[in-house]
Design an enzyme around this catalytic site. Structure first.
Site, short mmCIF file in Angstrom:
data_model
loop_
_atom_site.label_atom_id
_atom_site.label_comp_id
_atom_site.label_asym_id
_atom_site.label_seq_id
_atom_site.Cartn_x
_atom_site.Cartn_y
_atom_site.Cartn_z
N CYS A 120 0.05 7.79 1.68
CA CYS A 120 -0.82 8.39 0.58
C CYS A 120 -2.20 8.31 1.00
O CYS A 120 -2.89 9.51 0.93
CB CYS A 120 -0.67 7.72 -0.75
N CYS A 217 3.02 3.38 -6.89
CA CYS A 217 2.71 4.06 -8.31
C CYS A 217 3.75 4.98 -8.83
O CYS A 217 3.80 4.95 -9.98
CB CYS A 217 1.30 4.97 -7.92
#
Length: 380
Positions: A120, A217
């Site tokens: 990410c 997440c």
């Protein structure tokens, strides 16, 4: 007269006033990035807050402790309103799915143990978002990561955070020299998270007592198997649990339910000696188990290396550095032998247990806080 005699360097390293320095702050909605934005706004910088919506907004609203979710977008916006700077939300759902979530699922199917937070940072935050910051004519982009950036004689260097407990260098090893030139990490010098929360209270931010976000997440309650099953239903294909001596000890309901080094929950009780997962074979859908000593690894093949040293990586036959092969392990002495500019064989001076393909191998200077980059562990 040199420019820095007219304008001394500001806190972000630019020879102009804070008001003339535009900084895009990547705001996740958590306390760390919120403090960075508030701190820079108070110093008088031209702050622009940007939050990325990374996955389904509606589903995210119901999930606590996740970054870049619906409630966090709201929290980031409240901080921006309080401190008086503009805030934008960018829809990166498709980019995030293509660059991070799909590879996460495919890596598990391939018998690896991926680290999506690194991808990410590498493929979304420090690539697409960084380019957006440049499009906004920012001088730099600041984040709430706990890591330090120092100016060296040959450019910016990456250093571990002052707070070893919060240090995020393992997750940022793939930051390139070009990205490092543009990035700033204002929290890296803090000695504890308590200092960050004290700053949040000082600025009267609503997130001052907000819990830290989870590592992954988009995985609800740490149940990564359920996420992978939605994306790749074939991940639940059953197979055999095999001892390294060839004995079939039982059956399993999908290799995604196992990780290298796992001992508990193997479904093969009643054996005299404890067994551990030593290999995952997606081709035969087999989970291979064996005694603990079989987990010990001395030689680690590494590829996709991002090198942050001053000298060319190939300029030496060997680099004597420290490496970290799991985020939770301390750096250990190693000899790194380059095979190409992006591949190497890493020899661990002391064998490590539970080294898994898909994890990162990060290079550290054993005599300082500097990070020399790193690469990805792959199957030998």
């Amino acid at each position: 007269m040199p420019l820095d005699h007219v304008h001394p360097l500001n806190s972000l390293g630019f020879a102009k006033s804070p008001a003339e320095t535009r900084v895009v702050v990547a705001m996740s909605g958590g306390v760390d990035s919120s403090v960075v934005a508030a701190m820079l706004a108070e110093e008088g910088y031209d702050v622009v807050g940007v939050t990325l919506q990374l996955y389904d907004h509606g589903a995210a609203l119901a999930k606590k402790g996740a970054c870049c979710a619906g409630l966090d977008i709201h929290d980031a916006r409240r901080v921006a309103e309080k401190m008086g700077f503009p805030h934008y939300v960018l829809d990166y759902e498709n980019i995030f799915k293509d660059a991070v979530i799909d590879e996460f699922a495919d890596s598990y199917l391939g018998g690896a143990t991926p680290v999506p937070c690194i991808r990410c940072n590498e493929r979304v935050k420090f690539k697409d978002l960084l380019e957006t910051a440049k499009d906004l004519e920012a001088d730099c982009m600041a984040t709430g990561h706990y890591i330090q950036r120092h100016e060296g004689s040959k450019g910016a260097q990456l250093h571990a955070a002052a707070d070893g407990v919060r240090d995020q260098s393992y997750f940022l090893f793939s930051t390139t020299p070009e990205q490092l030139d543009f990035l700033r990490f204002p929290l890296g010098h803090l000695k504890s998270k308590a200092e960050t929360r004290a700053l949040a209270a000082k600025y009267d931010l609503s997130v001052a007592d907000k819990p830290d976000s989870q590592d992954i997440c988009f995985v609800p309650n740490g149940d990564y198997a359920s996420v992978i099953l939605k994306l790749r239903p074939e991940a639940a294909d059953p197979g055999e649990i095999i001892h390294t001596d060839g004995r079939v000890l039982g059956r399993h309901d999908g290799v995604i339910n196992y990780t290298i080094g796992q001992r508990r929950g193997l479904g093969i009780g009643g054996l005299a000696d404890p067994l551990y997962v030593v290999k995952l074979d997606p081709d035969t859908k087999s989970v291979v188990v064996g005694p603990k000593e079989m987990l010990a690894t001395r030689t680690v093949p590494v590829r996709e290396i991002n090198w942050l040293g001053d000298e060319d990586f190939m300029s030496r036959e060997e680099w004597h550095l420290a490496v970290k092969v799991r985020s939770t392990r301390p750096p250990t002495d190693a000899i790194i032998r380059p095979l190409s500019a992006t591949q190497a064989t890493v020899e661990l001076v002391t064998p490590e247990q539970g080294v898994s393909p898909g994890q990162a191998c990060v290079f550290y200077d054993p005599d300082s806080t500097r990070i020399y980059g790193g690469g990805w562990i792959h199957k030998g």
